[in-house]
Design a protein around this motif. Sequence first.
Motif, PDB file in Angstrom:
ATOM      1  N   UNK A  99       0.833  -1.198   0.000  1.00  0.00           N
ATOM      2  CA  UNK A  99       0.000   0.000   0.000  1.00  0.00           C
ATOM      3  C   UNK A  99       0.870   1.252   0.000  1.00  0.00           C
ATOM      4  N   UNK A 100       1.987   1.205   0.718  1.00  0.00           N
ATOM      5  CA  UNK A 100       2.892   2.354   0.735  1.00  0.00           C
ATOM      6  C   UNK A 100       3.482   2.628  -0.647  1.00  0.00           C
ATOM      7  N   UNK A 101       3.769   1.575  -1.399  1.00  0.00           N
ATOM      8  CA  UNK A 101       4.264   1.757  -2.771  1.00  0.00           C
ATOM      9  C   UNK A 101       3.232   2.508  -3.614  1.00  0.00           C
ATOM     10  N   UNK A 102       1.959   2.153  -3.450  1.00  0.00           N
ATOM     11  CA  UNK A 102       0.902   2.848  -4.188  1.00  0.00           C
ATOM     12  C   UNK A 102       0.800   4.302  -3.744  1.00  0.00           C
ATOM     13  N   UNK A 103       0.962   4.558  -2.457  1.00  0.00           N
ATOM     14  CA  UNK A 103       0.905   5.926  -1.957  1.00  0.00           C
ATOM     15  C   UNK A 103       2.098   6.748  -2.433  1.00  0.00           C
ATOM     16  N   UNK A 104       3.272   6.122  -2.513  1.00  0.00           N
ATOM     17  CA  UNK A 104       4.442   6.803  -3.053  1.00  0.00           C
ATOM     18  C   UNK A 104       4.194   7.268  -4.485  1.00  0.00           C
ATOM     19  N   UNK A 109       6.419  10.484  -5.259  1.00  0.00           N
ATOM     20  CA  UNK A 109       7.654  10.373  -4.512  1.00  0.00           C
ATOM     21  C   UNK A 109       8.310   9.006  -4.712  1.00  0.00           C
ATOM     22  N   UNK A 110       8.057   8.404  -5.842  1.00  0.00           N
ATOM     23  CA  UNK A 110       8.528   7.044  -6.069  1.00  0.00           C
ATOM     24  C   UNK A 110      10.050   6.960  -6.115  1.00  0.00           C
ATOM     25  N   UNK A 111      10.729   8.035  -6.498  1.00  0.00           N
ATOM     26  CA  UNK A 111      12.171   7.971  -6.677  1.00  0.00           C
ATOM     27  C   UNK A 111      12.917   8.881  -5.690  1.00  0.00           C
ATOM     28  N   UNK A 112      12.359   9.072  -4.504  1.00  0.00           N
ATOM     29  CA  UNK A 112      13.039   9.866  -3.487  1.00  0.00           C
ATOM     30  C   UNK A 112      14.205   9.081  -2.889  1.00  0.00           C
ATOM     31  N   UNK A 113      15.390   9.700  -2.830  1.00  0.00           N
ATOM     32  CA  UNK A 113      16.563   9.054  -2.261  1.00  0.00           C
ATOM     33  C   UNK A 113      16.784   9.453  -0.793  1.00  0.00           C
ATOM     34  N   UNK A 114      15.907  10.286  -0.251  1.00  0.00           N
ATOM     35  CA  UNK A 114      16.141  10.855   1.058  1.00  0.00           C
ATOM     36  C   UNK A 114      15.253  10.267   2.149  1.00  0.00           C
ATOM     37  N   UNK A 115      14.361   9.379   1.765  1.00  0.00           N
ATOM     38  CA  UNK A 115      13.419   8.852   2.741  1.00  0.00           C
ATOM     39  C   UNK A 115      13.106   7.400   2.393  1.00  0.00           C
ATOM     40  N   UNK A 119       8.803   4.122   5.428  1.00  0.00           N
ATOM     41  CA  UNK A 119       8.351   5.144   6.364  1.00  0.00           C
ATOM     42  C   UNK A 119       7.323   6.090   5.761  1.00  0.00           C
ATOM     43  N   UNK A 120       7.028   5.920   4.484  1.00  0.00           N
ATOM     44  CA  UNK A 120       6.150   6.870   3.799  1.00  0.00           C
ATOM     45  C   UNK A 120       4.683   6.608   4.134  1.00  0.00           C
ATOM     46  N   UNK A 121       4.030   7.611   4.665  1.00  0.00           N
ATOM     47  CA  UNK A 121       2.568   7.612   4.857  1.00  0.00           C
ATOM     48  C   UNK A 121       2.070   6.339   5.523  1.00  0.00           C
ATOM     49  N   UNK A 126      -2.130   2.353   6.926  1.00  0.00           N
ATOM     50  CA  UNK A 126      -2.854   1.577   7.937  1.00  0.00           C
ATOM     51  C   UNK A 126      -4.343   1.896   7.902  1.00  0.00           C
ATOM     52  N   UNK A 127      -4.686   3.150   7.654  1.00  0.00           N
ATOM     53  CA  UNK A 127      -6.091   3.533   7.554  1.00  0.00           C
ATOM     54  C   UNK A 127      -6.765   2.822   6.373  1.00  0.00           C
ATOM     55  N   UNK A 128      -6.075   2.771   5.239  1.00  0.00           N
ATOM     56  CA  UNK A 128      -6.624   2.078   4.077  1.00  0.00           C
ATOM     57  C   UNK A 128      -6.783   0.579   4.360  1.00  0.00           C
ATOM     58  N   UNK A 129      -5.799  -0.001   5.017  1.00  0.00           N
ATOM     59  CA  UNK A 129      -5.883  -1.423   5.352  1.00  0.00           C
ATOM     60  C   UNK A 129      -7.015  -1.692   6.338  1.00  0.00           C
ATOM     61  N   UNK A 130      -7.244  -0.739   7.244  1.00  0.00           N
ATOM     62  CA  UNK A 130      -8.355  -0.893   8.175  1.00  0.00           C
ATOM     63  C   UNK A 130      -9.690  -0.909   7.438  1.00  0.00           C
TER      64      UNK A 130
END
Length: 261
Positions: A99-104, A109-115, A119-121, A126-130
């Motif tokens: 799910x985080x990959x989809x949110x990225x 922000x799919x190619x961010x080298x700084x984070x 840890x993204x969203x 978790x809210x979507x999984x709920x």
Amino acid sequence: MTLLTVRGLGKSFGGVKAVDGIDFDLKAGELLALIGPNGAGKSTTFNMVNGQLKADRGSIKMNGTELIGLAPRAIWRLGVGRCFQIAETFSSLTVIENVQMALLSHDNQLFSFFKPASSHARDKALELLSQVGMQEQADRPCSELAYSDVKRVELAIALANEPKLLLMDEPTAGMAPKERNDMMAMTKRLVIERGIAVLFTEHSMDVVFAYADRISVLARGRLIAHGTPDSIREDRNVQEVYFGGGSTFALNPSKAVEVSQ
């Protein structure tokens, strides 16, 4: 409010008209089932709506924007999500990482080298999984899940893009009857809460007649009937298509079985 408008849609492969001039509308907060025998043109219609196939003729408009000619990613950016007949997840990643990959991607922000991606969203993931009943399994690898749970994760992935229109290709394929009903009841709830329009195909007639607001029936690429579940059940053209030969389906939701002749 009408969200999707399809007019005169057509696609041919050689001399075969896979889709032959079909029309339909879809409103926000509505589930429209697209049914028909194998080869009726359902998958071709889906693939034209999300840009995997380019229509030969006709129009597909979402909120007035023409989708024909746009790349699949551009259509996705406009708010068209899709769940496939065979669930598409990264089996080597955990449930929440999928799910985080989809949110990225949604957040560009799919190619961010700084984070780190993990840890993204996380809270939003978790809210979507709920919402799809998978929060307690967030840290399990997708490879360990039952198939019905993989389909739930795929739905959470689709919802990560905040879609206005969701295409669901046989969302309950491979599920037991209780799992089918649980999946569609959850989908119906999310559709109402979020105001999403859903176009879905399904071979299980119990699902179609229990959860679709309207039904469109295709046969040999043409739209032969369109209306409420009650009107479709009584339509003689539909009965002929389904009971006249080949692979057919019981149109009585109390029986809810697939039969072959």
